[in-house]
Design a protein around this motif. Structure first.
Motif, PDB file in Angstrom:
ATOM      1  N   LEU A  47      -6.400   6.343   1.075  1.00  0.00           N
ATOM      2  CA  LEU A  47      -6.484   5.066   1.768  1.00  0.00           C
ATOM      3  C   LEU A  47      -7.707   5.081   2.675  1.00  0.00           C
ATOM      4  CD1 LEU A  47      -5.187   2.316   2.498  1.00  0.00           C
ATOM      5  CD2 LEU A  47      -3.970   3.519   4.327  1.00  0.00           C
ATOM      6  N   HIS A  48      -8.688   4.275   2.327  1.00  0.00           N
ATOM      7  CA  HIS A  48      -9.910   4.158   3.126  1.00  0.00           C
ATOM      8  C   HIS A  48      -9.721   2.984   4.078  1.00  0.00           C
ATOM      9  CE1 HIS A  48     -12.084   6.791   0.201  1.00  0.00           C
ATOM     10  NE2 HIS A  48     -11.236   6.221  -0.653  1.00  0.00           N
ATOM     11  N   THR A  49      -9.400   3.277   5.329  1.00  0.00           N
ATOM     12  CA  THR A  49      -9.139   2.207   6.283  1.00  0.00           C
ATOM     13  C   THR A  49     -10.449   1.630   6.809  1.00  0.00           C
ATOM     14  OG1 THR A  49      -8.998   3.815   8.092  1.00  0.00           O
ATOM     15  CG2 THR A  49      -6.944   3.219   6.993  1.00  0.00           C
ATOM     16  N   ASN A  50     -10.420   0.315   7.004  1.00  0.00           N
ATOM     17  CA  ASN A  50     -11.566  -0.382   7.599  1.00  0.00           C
ATOM     18  C   ASN A  50     -12.865  -0.026   6.857  1.00  0.00           C
ATOM     19  OD1 ASN A  50     -12.907  -2.059   9.400  1.00  0.00           O
ATOM     20  ND2 ASN A  50     -13.205  -0.432  10.915  1.00  0.00           N
ATOM     21  N   TYR A  51     -12.884  -0.278   5.553  1.00  0.00           N
ATOM     22  CA  TYR A  51     -14.043   0.041   4.708  1.00  0.00           C
ATOM     23  C   TYR A  51     -15.342  -0.465   5.346  1.00  0.00           C
ATOM     24  CZ  TYR A  51     -17.378  -0.563   0.890  1.00  0.00           C
ATOM     25  OH  TYR A  51     -18.513  -0.579   0.127  1.00  0.00           O
ATOM     26  N   LYS A  73     -11.761  -4.135   5.555  1.00  0.00           N
ATOM     27  CA  LYS A  73     -10.388  -4.109   5.044  1.00  0.00           C
ATOM     28  C   LYS A  73     -10.094  -2.727   4.451  1.00  0.00           C
ATOM     29  CE  LYS A  73     -10.708  -9.025   3.997  1.00  0.00           C
ATOM     30  NZ  LYS A  73     -10.805 -10.054   2.927  1.00  0.00           N
ATOM     31  N   ASP A  74      -8.829  -2.477   4.161  1.00  0.00           N
ATOM     32  CA  ASP A  74      -8.417  -1.183   3.616  1.00  0.00           C
ATOM     33  C   ASP A  74      -8.534  -1.181   2.095  1.00  0.00           C
ATOM     34  OD1 ASP A  74      -7.836  -0.595   6.209  1.00  0.00           O
ATOM     35  OD2 ASP A  74      -5.655  -0.626   5.982  1.00  0.00           O
ATOM     36  N   VAL A  89      -6.074  -3.401  -0.332  1.00  0.00           N
ATOM     37  CA  VAL A  89      -4.722  -3.657   0.158  1.00  0.00           C
ATOM     38  C   VAL A  89      -4.528  -5.146   0.439  1.00  0.00           C
ATOM     39  CG1 VAL A  89      -3.077  -3.163   2.006  1.00  0.00           C
ATOM     40  CG2 VAL A  89      -4.523  -1.327   1.084  1.00  0.00           C
ATOM     41  N   TYR A  90      -5.543  -5.796   0.961  1.00  0.00           N
ATOM     42  CA  TYR A  90      -5.463  -7.228   1.264  1.00  0.00           C
ATOM     43  C   TYR A  90      -5.078  -8.027   0.024  1.00  0.00           C
ATOM     44  CZ  TYR A  90      -6.895 -11.927   2.650  1.00  0.00           C
ATOM     45  OH  TYR A  90      -6.924 -13.280   2.911  1.00  0.00           O
ATOM     46  N   ALA A 126       0.833  -1.212   0.000  1.00  0.00           N
ATOM     47  CA  ALA A 126       0.000   0.000   0.000  1.00  0.00           C
ATOM     48  C   ALA A 126       0.861   1.253   0.000  1.00  0.00           C
ATOM     49  CB  ALA A 126      -0.932   0.011   1.210  1.00  0.00           C
TER      50      ALA A 126
END
Length: 418
Positions: free
Chosen positions: A99-103, A132-133, A394-395, A10
């Motif tokens: 970066l959208h964390t913890n969608y 997930k991001d 990202v995963y 990422a």
């Protein structure tokens, strides 16, 4: 494994996409845009910092690098390849990655143009990444995960292997190419210098997909020669080539034989450009089919359509020019089954379900395969490519990097002792 990287996928992607690398189909230069070299130069700097001593960029913007073998076995030399350029379809200037964390599973409204909404209702695959991001652009450009996600994955793999010499592997070649998006990604590649026995492109989509089959592709130009005259005195004399070209395009079938009406293994003929003046006009087409022999059938049908229009305009003429673009890589890969089999094993070691699917397009791997370097395509996670809605999880990128490390281990384990 990704958490141990000096830089994760990422972090790399977020940096790489901010470098404008859009290629130009109208340019005759190599690379077609000089700005592609900016990212290539950045990659060389990073590779050298990793300790990959032979990393360099050539005059055409190609990056070559070698991670030397650290095993006593005779392992085939594996190349991993991605392209640095982004598509001309959508702006790649001033990309602002987010970066959208913890969608959370809802719509993603892009802040620089709130009319641009990435919705799970439209992109069903997004639902698999709740919690997930996710990385997107800001709404005014594409993201460039095609194929900077692939670049980031390969760079992360290289960095990890450099930091973990206990992982045994053969010689690994890294190749980053320009101009893939305009069909010239392998035009100037030096395979003798590369010195690989086989390759994998990192230019695929959803997690677990493995692509060993592409369209076969031709390009067609129809050049219409009209009859020119001064428009003030043109009665019964002027025959406008642009109007003839428009009739040819209009005569194409409306309900079949086009990208917008086909799917899966159906081929198509697609007009991509009409240029010219009243005296001379050119229509450019791409012709695609998974069965190579069908290309000639499509081209014959197109020629008949055009000739029927031309018969209505005596005194005018037409040129019909066919140029080969690339061929279905499956015909080559089927001769080297171990290349795909080893990739399947690497996927399975990572707990991934392998999804084999044909690509309704082409990759550098198509042409590399026919140049003597068999080359299937592996997943990166990129979605909604060539658009302002482009996104990547990202995963998926981290899993791809992990899979590559398993893949080089598979090749080493199956090799013979020297």
């Amino acid at each position: 494994m990704a958490a141990e990287y000096k830089y994760g996928t990422a972090d790399r992607l977020m940096r790489y996409v901010q470098v404008d690398t859009q290629s130009d189909p109208e340019s005759n230069l190599s690379p077609t845009t000089e700005k592609q070299k900016n990212l290539s130069a950045m990659l060389v700097t990073e590779l050298l910092a990793m300790g990959i001593a032979d990393a360099h960029m050539d005059a055409y913007g190609y990056v070559y690098a070698t991670i030397p073998s650290n095993t006593t076995k005779q392992v085939p030399v594996v190349c991993f390849c991605s392209h640095v350029d982004t598509a001309p379809d959508c702006s790649g200037t001033n990309v602002k990655p987010i970066l959208h964390t913890n969608y959370n599973g809802g719509d993603i409204v892009l802040p620089d143009d709130e009319s641009q909404v990435i919705s799970p209702a439209k992109y069903n695959y997004l639902k698999q990444h709740i919690g997930k991001d996710v990385i997107t652009a800001s709404g005014t450009t594409l993201l460039g995960a095609d194929d900077k996600a692939g670049v980031a994955i390969i760079m992360s793999m290289g960095n990890y292997l450099q930091q973990h010499p206990e992982i045994k592997h053969g010689a690994i070649k890294l190749l980053f190419t320009p101009d893939e998006e305009v069909g010239r990604g392998t035009d100037k590649v030096d395979l003798q210098k590369l010195g690989a026995d086989l390759a994998y492109t990192l230019d695929g989509g959803e997690l677990g997909t493995l692509e060993d089959e592409t369209f076969s592709a031709d390009g067609v130009k129809i050049i219409v020669h009209g009859v020119i005259a001064h428009p003030g005195y043109a009665k019964n004399t002027l025959v406008n080539a642009l109007k003839i070209a428009a009739e040819i395009v209009s005569a194409l079938p409306k309900q079949e034989w086009s990208p917008e009406t086909t799917e899966k293994r159906e081929g198509f003929v697609h007009p991509v450009a009409v240029t010219g003046i009243a005296e001379k006009a050119t229509i450019e087409f791409i012709v695609r089919d998974f069965t190579t022999d069908n290309l000639q059938k499509h081209e014959a049908r197109l020629k008949i359509i055009a000739e029927k229009i031309m018969q209505e305009y005596p005194g005018c003429s037409m040129e019909f020019i066919v140029k080969e673009q690339y061929r279905n890589m499956k015909l080559i890969l089927d001769q080297h089954p171990q290349i795909v089999a080893n990739a399947v094993e690497a996927y399975e070691r990572c707990g991934l379900t392998v999804v084999k699917e044909p690509i309704r397009g082409g990759t550098d791997g198509s042409r590399l395969s026919y140049m003597g370097l068999p080359c299937p395509n592996l997943f990166t996670g990129m979605q909604a490519i060539h658009s302002k809605h482009e996104w990547v999880a990202v995963y998926d990128m981290e899993q791809s990097a992990h899979m590559l490390i398993e893949l080089v281990k598979v090749w080493e384990e199956k090799a013979k002792q020297l």
